[in-house]
Design a protein around this motif. Sequence first.
Motif, PDB file in Angstrom:
ATOM      1  N   LYS A 231       0.831  -1.201   0.000  1.00  0.00           N
ATOM      2  CA  LYS A 231       0.000   0.000   0.000  1.00  0.00           C
ATOM      3  C   LYS A 231       0.866   1.251   0.000  1.00  0.00           C
ATOM      4  CE  LYS A 231      -3.892  -2.118   2.442  1.00  0.00           C
ATOM      5  NZ  LYS A 231      -4.767  -2.046   3.643  1.00  0.00           N
ATOM      6  N   ASP A 232       0.330   2.305  -0.636  1.00  0.00           N
ATOM      7  CA  ASP A 232       1.072   3.569  -0.703  1.00  0.00           C
ATOM      8  C   ASP A 232       1.424   4.081   0.688  1.00  0.00           C
ATOM      9  OD1 ASP A 232       0.966   3.515  -3.431  1.00  0.00           O
ATOM     10  OD2 ASP A 232      -0.685   4.941  -3.620  1.00  0.00           O
ATOM     11  N   ARG A 233       0.504   3.917   1.632  1.00  0.00           N
ATOM     12  CA  ARG A 233       0.759   4.395   2.992  1.00  0.00           C
ATOM     13  C   ARG A 233       1.987   3.712   3.587  1.00  0.00           C
ATOM     14  NH1 ARG A 233      -3.528   2.710   4.958  1.00  0.00           N
ATOM     15  NH2 ARG A 233      -2.777   0.811   5.974  1.00  0.00           N
ATOM     16  N   ASN A 234       2.078   2.404   3.374  1.00  0.00           N
ATOM     17  CA  ASN A 234       3.222   1.664   3.907  1.00  0.00           C
ATOM     18  C   ASN A 234       4.511   2.008   3.170  1.00  0.00           C
ATOM     19  OD1 ASN A 234       1.539   0.366   5.726  1.00  0.00           O
ATOM     20  ND2 ASN A 234       1.159  -1.370   4.371  1.00  0.00           N
ATOM     21  N   ILE A 235       4.412   2.256   1.878  1.00  0.00           N
ATOM     22  CA  ILE A 235       5.600   2.654   1.120  1.00  0.00           C
ATOM     23  C   ILE A 235       6.134   3.978   1.633  1.00  0.00           C
ATOM     24  CG2 ILE A 235       6.452   3.376  -1.141  1.00  0.00           C
ATOM     25  CD1 ILE A 235       4.578   1.373  -2.414  1.00  0.00           C
ATOM     26  N   ILE A 236       5.236   4.918   1.889  1.00  0.00           N
ATOM     27  CA  ILE A 236       5.650   6.252   2.337  1.00  0.00           C
ATOM     28  C   ILE A 236       6.289   6.184   3.718  1.00  0.00           C
ATOM     29  CG2 ILE A 236       4.791   8.518   3.054  1.00  0.00           C
ATOM     30  CD1 ILE A 236       2.712   8.306   0.808  1.00  0.00           C
ATOM     31  N   PHE A 237       5.630   5.480   4.658  1.00  0.00           N
ATOM     32  CA  PHE A 237       6.086   5.521   6.046  1.00  0.00           C
ATOM     33  C   PHE A 237       7.144   4.472   6.372  1.00  0.00           C
ATOM     34  CE2 PHE A 237       2.023   7.759   6.369  1.00  0.00           C
ATOM     35  CZ  PHE A 237       2.382   8.835   7.157  1.00  0.00           C
ATOM     36  N   GLN A 238       7.237   3.426   5.585  1.00  0.00           N
ATOM     37  CA  GLN A 238       8.208   2.373   5.891  1.00  0.00           C
ATOM     38  C   GLN A 238       9.437   2.396   4.993  1.00  0.00           C
ATOM     39  OE1 GLN A 238       6.231  -1.447   5.902  1.00  0.00           O
ATOM     40  NE2 GLN A 238       4.710  -0.797   7.417  1.00  0.00           N
ATOM     41  N   HIS A 239       9.337   3.042   3.839  1.00  0.00           N
ATOM     42  CA  HIS A 239      10.454   3.027   2.903  1.00  0.00           C
ATOM     43  C   HIS A 239      10.955   4.431   2.566  1.00  0.00           C
ATOM     44  CE1 HIS A 239      10.025  -1.283   2.187  1.00  0.00           C
ATOM     45  NE2 HIS A 239       8.724  -1.091   2.050  1.00  0.00           N
ATOM     46  N   ILE A 240      10.040   5.317   2.214  1.00  0.00           N
ATOM     47  CA  ILE A 240      10.460   6.628   1.714  1.00  0.00           C
ATOM     48  C   ILE A 240      10.934   7.532   2.846  1.00  0.00           C
ATOM     49  CG2 ILE A 240       9.621   8.754   0.642  1.00  0.00           C
ATOM     50  CD1 ILE A 240       8.041   7.110  -1.281  1.00  0.00           C
ATOM     51  N   ILE A 241      10.115   7.710   3.868  1.00  0.00           N
ATOM     52  CA  ILE A 241      10.492   8.620   4.954  1.00  0.00           C
ATOM     53  C   ILE A 241      11.757   8.170   5.676  1.00  0.00           C
ATOM     54  CG2 ILE A 241       9.776   9.520   7.201  1.00  0.00           C
ATOM     55  CD1 ILE A 241       6.986   9.845   6.152  1.00  0.00           C
ATOM     56  N   PRO A 242      11.889   6.894   6.067  1.00  0.00           N
ATOM     57  CA  PRO A 242      13.152   6.493   6.734  1.00  0.00           C
ATOM     58  C   PRO A 242      14.392   6.740   5.887  1.00  0.00           C
ATOM     59  CG  PRO A 242      11.471   4.818   7.065  1.00  0.00           C
ATOM     60  CD  PRO A 242      10.906   5.779   6.071  1.00  0.00           C
ATOM     61  N   ASN A 243      14.286   6.600   4.563  1.00  0.00           N
ATOM     62  CA  ASN A 243      15.439   6.809   3.699  1.00  0.00           C
ATOM     63  C   ASN A 243      15.651   8.272   3.330  1.00  0.00           C
ATOM     64  OD1 ASN A 243      16.674   4.072   2.815  1.00  0.00           O
ATOM     65  ND2 ASN A 243      14.466   3.741   2.709  1.00  0.00           N
ATOM     66  N   SER A 244      14.790   9.147   3.837  1.00  0.00           N
ATOM     67  CA  SER A 244      14.928  10.578   3.568  1.00  0.00           C
ATOM     68  C   SER A 244      15.173  11.375   4.832  1.00  0.00           C
ATOM     69  CB  SER A 244      13.651  11.102   2.886  1.00  0.00           C
ATOM     70  OG  SER A 244      13.304  10.343   1.769  1.00  0.00           O
ATOM     71  N   PHE A 245      15.417  10.671   5.956  1.00  0.00           N
ATOM     72  CA  PHE A 245      15.336  11.340   7.251  1.00  0.00           C
ATOM     73  C   PHE A 245      16.634  11.954   7.733  1.00  0.00           C
ATOM     74  CE2 PHE A 245      13.771  11.698  11.673  1.00  0.00           C
ATOM     75  CZ  PHE A 245      12.534  12.246  11.375  1.00  0.00           C
ATOM     76  N   ALA A 246      17.765  11.622   7.168  1.00  0.00           N
ATOM     77  CA  ALA A 246      19.037  12.148   7.676  1.00  0.00           C
ATOM     78  C   ALA A 246      19.092  13.679   7.614  1.00  0.00           C
ATOM     79  CB  ALA A 246      20.202  11.527   6.921  1.00  0.00           C
ATOM     80  N   PRO A 247      18.822  14.326   6.463  1.00  0.00           N
ATOM     81  CA  PRO A 247      18.849  15.794   6.451  1.00  0.00           C
ATOM     82  C   PRO A 247      17.742  16.413   7.289  1.00  0.00           C
ATOM     83  CG  PRO A 247      18.014  14.959   4.365  1.00  0.00           C
ATOM     84  CD  PRO A 247      18.536  13.780   5.118  1.00  0.00           C
ATOM     85  N   VAL A 248      16.629  15.695   7.434  1.00  0.00           N
ATOM     86  CA  VAL A 248      15.533  16.205   8.268  1.00  0.00           C
ATOM     87  C   VAL A 248      15.958  16.235   9.729  1.00  0.00           C
ATOM     88  CG1 VAL A 248      13.156  15.795   9.000  1.00  0.00           C
ATOM     89  CG2 VAL A 248      13.810  15.378   6.636  1.00  0.00           C
ATOM     90  N   LEU A 249      16.694  15.229  10.169  1.00  0.00           N
ATOM     91  CA  LEU A 249      17.191  15.206  11.543  1.00  0.00           C
ATOM     92  C   LEU A 249      18.126  16.372  11.820  1.00  0.00           C
ATOM     93  CD1 LEU A 249      17.465  13.752  14.269  1.00  0.00           C
ATOM     94  CD2 LEU A 249      19.295  12.386  13.268  1.00  0.00           C
ATOM     95  N   VAL A 250      18.982  16.674  10.855  1.00  0.00           N
ATOM     96  CA  VAL A 250      19.889  17.817  11.009  1.00  0.00           C
ATOM     97  C   VAL A 250      19.087  19.110  11.110  1.00  0.00           C
ATOM     98  CG1 VAL A 250      21.715  19.136   9.903  1.00  0.00           C
ATOM     99  CG2 VAL A 250      21.767  16.642   9.813  1.00  0.00           C
ATOM    100  N   GLN A 251      18.106  19.281  10.233  1.00  0.00           N
ATOM    101  CA  GLN A 251      17.290  20.496  10.255  1.00  0.00           C
ATOM    102  C   GLN A 251      16.486  20.594  11.547  1.00  0.00           C
ATOM    103  OE1 GLN A 251      17.199  23.098   8.128  1.00  0.00           O
ATOM    104  NE2 GLN A 251      15.800  24.040   9.600  1.00  0.00           N
ATOM    105  N   ALA A 252      16.018  19.465  12.063  1.00  0.00           N
ATOM    106  CA  ALA A 252      15.258  19.487  13.318  1.00  0.00           C
ATOM    107  C   ALA A 252      16.118  19.992  14.470  1.00  0.00           C
ATOM    108  CB  ALA A 252      14.722  18.084  13.625  1.00  0.00           C
ATOM    109  N   THR A 253      17.379  19.574  14.493  1.00  0.00           N
ATOM    110  CA  THR A 253      18.289  20.040  15.543  1.00  0.00           C
ATOM    111  C   THR A 253      18.471  21.548  15.469  1.00  0.00           C
ATOM    112  OG1 THR A 253      19.443  17.928  15.388  1.00  0.00           O
ATOM    113  CG2 THR A 253      20.552  19.695  16.564  1.00  0.00           C
ATOM    114  N   LEU A 254      18.661  22.064  14.266  1.00  0.00           N
ATOM    115  CA  LEU A 254      18.819  23.510  14.098  1.00  0.00           C
ATOM    116  C   LEU A 254      17.517  24.244  14.429  1.00  0.00           C
ATOM    117  CD1 LEU A 254      20.813  23.481  10.728  1.00  0.00           C
ATOM    118  CD2 LEU A 254      21.747  23.792  13.019  1.00  0.00           C
ATOM    119  N   GLN A 255      16.383  23.615  14.107  1.00  0.00           N
ATOM    120  CA  GLN A 255      15.098  24.268  14.303  1.00  0.00           C
ATOM    121  C   GLN A 255      14.759  24.444  15.773  1.00  0.00           C
ATOM    122  OE1 GLN A 255      13.302  25.478  11.714  1.00  0.00           O
ATOM    123  NE2 GLN A 255      11.897  26.407  13.185  1.00  0.00           N
ATOM    124  N   VAL A 256      15.266  23.558  16.632  1.00  0.00           N
ATOM    125  CA  VAL A 256      15.023  23.729  18.069  1.00  0.00           C
ATOM    126  C   VAL A 256      15.591  25.061  18.550  1.00  0.00           C
ATOM    127  CG1 VAL A 256      15.487  22.802  20.369  1.00  0.00           C
ATOM    128  CG2 VAL A 256      14.965  21.245  18.493  1.00  0.00           C
TER     129      VAL A 256
END
Length: 329
Positions: A231-256
């Motif tokens: 399902k698209d929902r599982n593809i997004i949350f189990q495959h796409i988001i985890p493989n796109s999260f490294a730069p998001v984690l960096v931005q989250a740290t700066l955003q705090v």
Amino acid sequence: MSTNSATSDDDTPNGGDESGGGPDEVEARVGLRYTLKQVRQDTTARVGSYIVGFMTLVAIFAAFDYYVLNYAIAEAVLYNPEADPEQVRRLLPPVGMENQFGEGVIEHPLGTDHRGRDLLSRTIYGTRIAMTVGFLATAIGLGGGTVIGAVSGYYGGWIDDVLQRVTETIYAIPFLVLVIAFMTAFGRNLTFAMIGVGITAVPVFNRLIRSRVVSIREEDYIEAARAAGVKDRNIIFQHIIPNSFAPVLVQATLQVGVSILIVAGLSFLGFGAQPPTPSWGQMLSASRAYMLPAPTFSIFPGIAILITVIGFNILGDGLQDALDPRINN
């Protein structure tokens, strides 16, 4: 010939693997353990984590004393950061210094404010507001921006157009104006301040995650998941988001750090934590009338904001270096 072949195999570690490692080492270079190892080895990330960790521990202690013990530890060790003292000694300087209001005393190491309250106690307990709002506001922006960006980038088309126009509208409004308008409509309290600051962060995470999703949505493993009927929902949350999260984690740290600055500005303007709750921005606002006769009144909450924001920025820079595969390779 057999002797030379054996010698050649023995000279190369791990049975002739010239890369210097087998499958176990390759696995280690992409897992969570390897990421944490890279962060520990990066001096910038390590220094930032020490600062952030210390401020977080102070905030946890202050929250525990406030919510559970009702300032029992503060009253036993220092002073209640909210209550006016029985013996008012206004605008005292730090211990060892002197101003027109008197000499600093050991009972108030950083001096007192315009109501005679202990500055050290209020600065420590102001950490609770700053860190709580910083983390929760960033979590709101991170959650909303990640979902919107992932859905927008994955589906494209009219869904992408609608979601991006909405977030661009939010992004076009000055963040301070947007937060103040939001709080004016719903209420001047810390909860709505956190929600308002979180909403202003949604476009930042949305644009970042969307760009990553667009670049990986046509990868072979995504196509394989679609072909397998996932399902698209599982593809997004189990495959796409985890493989796109490294730069998001960096931005989250700066955003705090950015969120802490925004909330301090709101408190300075009277839209954040309301007196007598100790807040760094509110302390700076109260010190405006005493900048010349008692300059230390404004220095210490300003230093607390500076150290905290710099700590998150240093941690973010260190994470970026540690998680960047181009640097690691």
